[in-house]
Enzyme design. Structure first.
Site, PDB file in Angstrom:
ATOM      1  N   TRP A  94       0.852  -1.192   0.000  1.00  0.00           N
ATOM      2  CA  TRP A  94       0.000   0.000   0.000  1.00  0.00           C
ATOM      3  C   TRP A  94       0.887   1.242   0.000  1.00  0.00           C
ATOM      4  O   TRP A  94       2.042   1.183   0.438  1.00  0.00           O
ATOM      5  CB  TRP A  94      -0.940   0.005   1.206  1.00  0.00           C
ATOM      6  CG  TRP A  94      -0.288   0.028   2.565  1.00  0.00           C
ATOM      7  CD1 TRP A  94      -0.055  -1.042   3.375  1.00  0.00           C
ATOM      8  CD2 TRP A  94       0.190   1.186   3.289  1.00  0.00           C
ATOM      9  NE1 TRP A  94       0.557  -0.642   4.545  1.00  0.00           N
ATOM     10  CE2 TRP A  94       0.713   0.729   4.516  1.00  0.00           C
ATOM     11  CE3 TRP A  94       0.230   2.548   3.012  1.00  0.00           C
ATOM     12  CZ2 TRP A  94       1.261   1.584   5.472  1.00  0.00           C
ATOM     13  CZ3 TRP A  94       0.785   3.408   3.967  1.00  0.00           C
ATOM     14  CH2 TRP A  94       1.290   2.924   5.165  1.00  0.00           C
ATOM     15  N   GLU A 115       3.685  -2.828  11.433  1.00  0.00           N
ATOM     16  CA  GLU A 115       4.445  -2.901  12.686  1.00  0.00           C
ATOM     17  C   GLU A 115       4.356  -4.304  13.291  1.00  0.00           C
ATOM     18  O   GLU A 115       5.340  -4.817  13.833  1.00  0.00           O
ATOM     19  CB  GLU A 115       3.921  -1.870  13.689  1.00  0.00           C
ATOM     20  CG  GLU A 115       3.919  -0.425  13.197  1.00  0.00           C
ATOM     21  CD  GLU A 115       5.296   0.182  13.042  1.00  0.00           C
ATOM     22  OE1 GLU A 115       6.294  -0.556  13.071  1.00  0.00           O
ATOM     23  OE2 GLU A 115       5.382   1.413  12.883  1.00  0.00           O
TER      24      GLU A 115
END
Length: 325
Positions: free
Chosen positions: A34, A198
């Protein structure tokens, strides 16, 4: 276990083939990733200003503390040049620019770079942020640097990143949840995308540590103990605003995060317990005497930290950030 481990460099070289074999799952291809523009109004379209107006209306519903935490998270992400420079200072990690470790660092940096870009643009379009004050804090943070307590040791660095990436995942995910409750589904979605990165990065770093425990258990355990004795500090611990002493703003930022329940002292302990479980610290064999004592300290630490956390009160003093007018 390696028959004769003489250095961390030897261990990292031993693990490089594993890293190369798994790079495709550790990092996403650029063409499959993305990008910030996927989640923000397209300035080429006639609908751009209408979409920005809607963004601004939704952003009005974000609480003061939530906006402050979002800004602090963004400043942390924007200080990426520091984090890459820190990795390049680690011993034996990437002296060859074509080895697997150097490729990982570049790929990790490239993925992380999108986070600050996305959040920065959201804040700019939201109309609620004094962008100059925000940018001053970002420049300060990059210029001031940080002291993570890892020295030039990759073992300690991997303990740190295993911890910090898990904490960042938690923070972004919870900010996204609070944004959705406030009616800003767009912010919630972009926080969720960042949190997904993350989380994956945290698992990769935890895998590095797990593999090192297999081949160099005593040194890895001692590194784990040392980092926990020092306590894991967030990379933005020197955060400040113009006219404010270094680190003072970070304290107010973390107070806001605790008031919201975005990241608390209990979370710090939860992450530690998760790492102990992930790495099966209680089952590791082949430890020398010093490392056995290190394990005893680590295994007892969560209960000690919880007792301290239970006595801590939620900060009530609200602070007026220069970022928010």
């Amino acid at each position: 276990m390696l028959a004769t481990v003489t250095s961390r460099g030897e261990v990292l070289q031993h693990l490089e083939s594993f890293l190369r074999e798994n790079m495709g799952s550790f990092l996403k291809k650029v063409e499959d990733s993305w990008q910030p523009s996927d989640f923000l109004p397209d300035s080429r379209l006639d609908t751009f200003f209408d979409e920005v107006k809607l963004m601004r209306e939704r952003a009005k519903e974000l609480s003061y503390d939530l906006l402050a935490v979002l800004i602090g998270d963004t400043i942390t992400e924007e200080a990426l040049p520091n984090y890459e420079a820190w990795f390049h200072q680690l011993d034996d990690l990437n002296r060859d620019p074509n080895n697997g470790w150097a490729q990982w660092i570049r790929g990790w940096t490239a993925e992380e770079n999108r986070h600050g870009d996305l959040l920065n643009r959201y804040l700019y379009l939201s109309g609620r942020v004094n962008m100059r004050e925000f940018e001053v804090s970002t420049q300060y943070l990059i210029a001031d640097g940080f002291d993570l307590g890892t020295a030039h040791d990759p073992y300690r660095a991997f303990i740190y990143t295993s911890y910090q990436e898990a904490a960042t995942n938690l923070s972004h995910r919870r900010v996204g949840t609070l944004a959705r409750k406030a009616g800003d589904d767009q912010l919630s979605k972009l926080c969720g995308m960042i949190a997904g990165d993350e989380s994956r990065h945290a698992r990769v770093y935890q895998t590095f540590v797990d593999k090192i425990f297999e081949v160099d258990p005593s040194e890895m355990m001692l590194a784990f103990e040392d980092m926990m004795r020092k306590k894991i500090v967030m990379p933005a611990h020197y955060m400040r605003e113009m006219g404010v002493d270094m680190g003072k703003t970070f304290g107010h930022f973390t107070d806001a995060a605790q008031r919201l329940g975005v990241y608390t002292s209990q979370d710090y302990t939860d992450i530690l317990e998760g790492l102990i479980t992930t790495w099966k610290v209680d089952q590791i064999t082949g430890l020398n005497g010093q490392a056995e004592k290190a394990r005893e300290y680590i295994m007892a630490l969560p209960n000690r930290l919880r007792r301290v956390a239970d006595r801590m009160s939620v900060p009530k003093l609200e602070y007026k950030f220069k970022w928010i007018e």
